[in-house]
Design a protein around this motif. Structure first.
Motif, PDB file in Angstrom:
ATOM      1  N   VAL A 198      12.621  17.272  19.472  1.00 54.92           N
ATOM      2  CA  VAL A 198      13.416  17.137  20.681  1.00 54.92           C
ATOM      3  C   VAL A 198      14.492  18.217  20.696  1.00 54.92           C
ATOM      4  CG1 VAL A 198      14.926  15.442  19.560  1.00 54.92           C
ATOM      5  CG2 VAL A 198      14.861  15.565  22.046  1.00 54.92           C
ATOM      6  N   LYS A 199      14.758  18.771  21.864  1.00 55.58           N
ATOM      7  CA  LYS A 199      15.835  19.739  21.980  1.00 55.58           C
ATOM      8  C   LYS A 199      17.169  19.043  21.746  1.00 55.58           C
ATOM      9  CE  LYS A 199      13.576  22.980  25.165  1.00 55.58           C
ATOM     10  NZ  LYS A 199      13.649  23.641  26.502  1.00 55.58           N
ATOM     11  N   LEU A 204      21.448  14.911  22.602  1.00 53.95           N
ATOM     12  CA  LEU A 204      22.860  14.549  22.696  1.00 53.95           C
ATOM     13  C   LEU A 204      23.204  13.983  24.073  1.00 53.95           C
ATOM     14  CD1 LEU A 204      24.527  17.558  20.820  1.00 53.95           C
ATOM     15  CD2 LEU A 204      24.085  15.244  19.961  1.00 53.95           C
ATOM     16  N   LYS A 205      22.702  14.607  25.122  1.00 57.04           N
ATOM     17  CA  LYS A 205      23.025  14.151  26.468  1.00 57.04           C
ATOM     18  C   LYS A 205      22.427  12.780  26.777  1.00 57.04           C
ATOM     19  CE  LYS A 205      23.775  18.661  28.652  1.00 57.04           C
ATOM     20  NZ  LYS A 205      23.302  19.635  29.671  1.00 57.04           N
ATOM     21  N   LYS A 210      21.800   6.580  18.875  1.00 57.04           N
ATOM     22  CA  LYS A 210      22.931   5.667  19.070  1.00 57.04           C
ATOM     23  C   LYS A 210      22.674   4.723  20.229  1.00 57.04           C
ATOM     24  CE  LYS A 210      27.986   5.710  19.383  1.00 57.04           C
ATOM     25  NZ  LYS A 210      29.205   6.568  19.458  1.00 57.04           N
ATOM     26  N   GLU A 211      21.915   5.196  21.216  1.00 57.40           N
ATOM     27  CA  GLU A 211      21.609   4.381  22.389  1.00 57.40           C
ATOM     28  C   GLU A 211      20.499   3.372  22.122  1.00 57.40           C
ATOM     29  OE1 GLU A 211      22.853   4.255  25.667  1.00 57.40           O
ATOM     30  OE2 GLU A 211      24.545   5.270  24.710  1.00 57.40           O
ATOM     31  N   ILE A 212      19.752   3.570  21.064  1.00 62.22           N
ATOM     32  CA  ILE A 212      18.624   2.676  20.746  1.00 62.22           C
ATOM     33  C   ILE A 212      18.776   2.156  19.319  1.00 62.22           C
ATOM     34  CG2 ILE A 212      17.029   3.760  22.371  1.00 62.22           C
ATOM     35  CD1 ILE A 212      15.851   5.278  19.916  1.00 62.22           C
ATOM     36  N   LYS A 213      19.999   1.933  18.892  1.00 60.14           N
ATOM     37  CA  LYS A 213      20.302   1.649  17.495  1.00 60.14           C
ATOM     38  C   LYS A 213      19.635   0.388  16.953  1.00 60.14           C
ATOM     39  CE  LYS A 213      24.737  -0.505  18.769  1.00 60.14           C
ATOM     40  NZ  LYS A 213      26.213  -0.418  18.591  1.00 60.14           N
ATOM     41  N   ASP A 214      19.290  -0.570  17.824  1.00 53.39           N
ATOM     42  CA  ASP A 214      18.699  -1.819  17.351  1.00 53.39           C
ATOM     43  C   ASP A 214      17.238  -1.970  17.760  1.00 53.39           C
ATOM     44  OD1 ASP A 214      19.164  -2.076  20.043  1.00 53.39           O
ATOM     45  OD2 ASP A 214      19.944  -4.123  19.931  1.00 53.39           O
ATOM     46  N   GLU A 215      16.602  -0.869  18.163  1.00 48.41           N
ATOM     47  CA  GLU A 215      15.212  -0.920  18.607  1.00 48.41           C
ATOM     48  C   GLU A 215      14.260  -0.692  17.434  1.00 48.41           C
ATOM     49  OE1 GLU A 215      14.103  -1.846  21.370  1.00 48.41           O
ATOM     50  OE2 GLU A 215      15.862  -1.765  22.687  1.00 48.41           O
ATOM     51  N   ARG A 224      11.437   6.821  26.148  1.00 46.83           N
ATOM     52  CA  ARG A 224      11.844   6.150  27.384  1.00 46.83           C
ATOM     53  C   ARG A 224      13.269   6.517  27.771  1.00 46.83           C
ATOM     54  NH1 ARG A 224       9.349   0.236  25.620  1.00 46.83           N
ATOM     55  NH2 ARG A 224       7.173   0.672  26.193  1.00 46.83           N
ATOM     56  N   LEU A 225      14.144   6.609  26.765  1.00 42.45           N
ATOM     57  CA  LEU A 225      15.534   6.979  27.012  1.00 42.45           C
ATOM     58  C   LEU A 225      15.624   8.389  27.577  1.00 42.45           C
ATOM     59  CD1 LEU A 225      18.610   6.435  26.647  1.00 42.45           C
ATOM     60  CD2 LEU A 225      18.372   7.383  24.332  1.00 42.45           C
ATOM     61  N   LEU A 226      14.907   9.312  26.969  1.00 38.75           N
ATOM     62  CA  LEU A 226      14.934  10.702  27.431  1.00 38.75           C
ATOM     63  C   LEU A 226      14.431  10.810  28.868  1.00 38.75           C
ATOM     64  CD1 LEU A 226      13.625  12.348  24.157  1.00 38.75           C
ATOM     65  CD2 LEU A 226      15.826  12.860  25.216  1.00 38.75           C
ATOM     66  N   ILE A 227      13.348  10.114  29.167  1.00 36.96           N
ATOM     67  CA  ILE A 227      12.793  10.151  30.519  1.00 36.96           C
ATOM     68  C   ILE A 227      13.770   9.558  31.520  1.00 36.96           C
ATOM     69  CG2 ILE A 227      10.975   9.223  32.008  1.00 36.96           C
ATOM     70  CD1 ILE A 227       9.074   9.466  29.624  1.00 36.96           C
TER      71      ILE A 227
END
Length: 317
Positions: A198-199, A204-205, A210-215, A224-227
């Motif tokens: 991943v770039k 980072l953006k 950190k956004e999927i820390k419990d997945e 899915r987050l990137l998309i």
């Protein structure tokens, strides 16, 4: 009976479509096109059996290697310290509340690194020479922010040979990549964290791990987050440039899939639906055929042919 015919027909149609749609990467030796820095990020926990062969497979890889020892109790750290000096070794911090271990390890590695491209790699993966270069070249050609070259899965034991091929077939026969590549959508996101690039800017953006820390299924959730944040990318067939031996025996396989597989379908209901569809495509047609319904054998043949196509394309069992 109509549903069984539809499911088998759809599975075969998607597999045939993806046979011509999914890109298969081959090793590219030249590094001349690489104009940005690369960091290879590897989380490790009790991986003494994998440390040496993993690093050996990376001896010609571009970029800098960061490894994180996550409180290993075996010889993992000792072997790392005796390895090549250009490797940066991180000691994993104490797991904060709300985090899962691997997600936090990947987060620490990303924070410590500085490369324009982040190459997340599992310890049980072996890369061919040029694997990273060919993957990044394809990313740049398609203007992707991430890419997931799906490694060839090495199966061990009878149960492994029965179950592991389903991993490749599941994504090859269920997502229309001709559409997914052109119109990215979270519902069609497929990724494999065994080998994921991943770039850094996109990572980072989007918020990264950190956004999927419990997945549990961090790779698919990261895609899915990137998309969802407007970044595009996708899965490709990486069976010619990478291999992975996920489980050495049946107990490891059962334990691994028991805790994670249902999450790949979003929730228990999604896993139940997926299981029912698998039964409708692979078991009921055979039972119908044996009961005297010719249409059952036709449906079963379509599913079996789907397996054969996916296996041949991804070099699976």
């Amino acid at each position: 009976m109509i549903l069984i015919q539809l499911v088998s027909g759809l599975v075969f149609a998607l597999t045939l479509l993806n046979l011509f749609s999914v890109k298969s990467l081959k090793s590219k030796q030249s590094k001349n096109f690489l104009t940005e820095s690369i960091d290879i990020l590897i989380p490790l926990r009790n991986e003494e059996a994998n440390v040496i062969p993993l690093l050996e497979s990376l001896k010609t890889a571009p970029g800098h290697i960061y490894v994180l020892d996550d409180s290993s109790t075996d010889k993992t750290l000792e072997l790392l310290k005796n390895s090549r000096p250009q490797i940066t070794i991180l000691n994993g911090k104490e797991l904060p509340p709300g985090w899962l271990g691997k997600n936090f390890a990947c987060h620490q590695l990303a924070v410590a690194s500085s490369g324009d491209y982040l190459v997340f790699l599992d310890a049980d993966v072996r890369l061919e020479s040029g694997a990273i270069e060919s993957s990044i070249e394809y990313m740049e050609r398609r203007n992707w922010s991430y890419i997931s070259p799906y490694p060839r899965q090495i199966a061990r034991g009878i149960l492994g040979h029965l179950i592991q091929p389903l991993l490749q077939w599941s994504w090859f026969s269920s997502v229309p990549f001709l559409i997914a590549y052109r119109f990215p959508n979270k519902s069609m996101a497929v990724a494999n964290g065994q080998f994921l690039i991943v770039k850094r800017d996109a990572y980072l953006k989007s918020g990264g791990h950190k956004e999927i820390k419990d997945e549990v299924i961090d790779d698919i959730e990261l895609a899915r987050l990137l998309i969802s944040r407007g970044f595009i990318g996708g899965v490709v067939d990486g069976s010619r440039i990478a291999t992975c031996t996920m489980y050495e025996n049946s107990r490891q396989l059962v334990d691994g899939y028991s805790k994670s597989l249902w999450r790949a379908f979003g929730n228990p209901l999604g896993a139940l639906i997926a299981s029912l569809l698998l039964i409708a495509a692979g078991i009921l047609p055979l039972l119908l055929g044996m009961s005297g319904y010719a249409i059952g054998f036709i449906a079963y043949f379509l599913t079996a042919l789907s397996f054969a196509i996916a296996s041949a394309r991804t070099q699976s069992s």
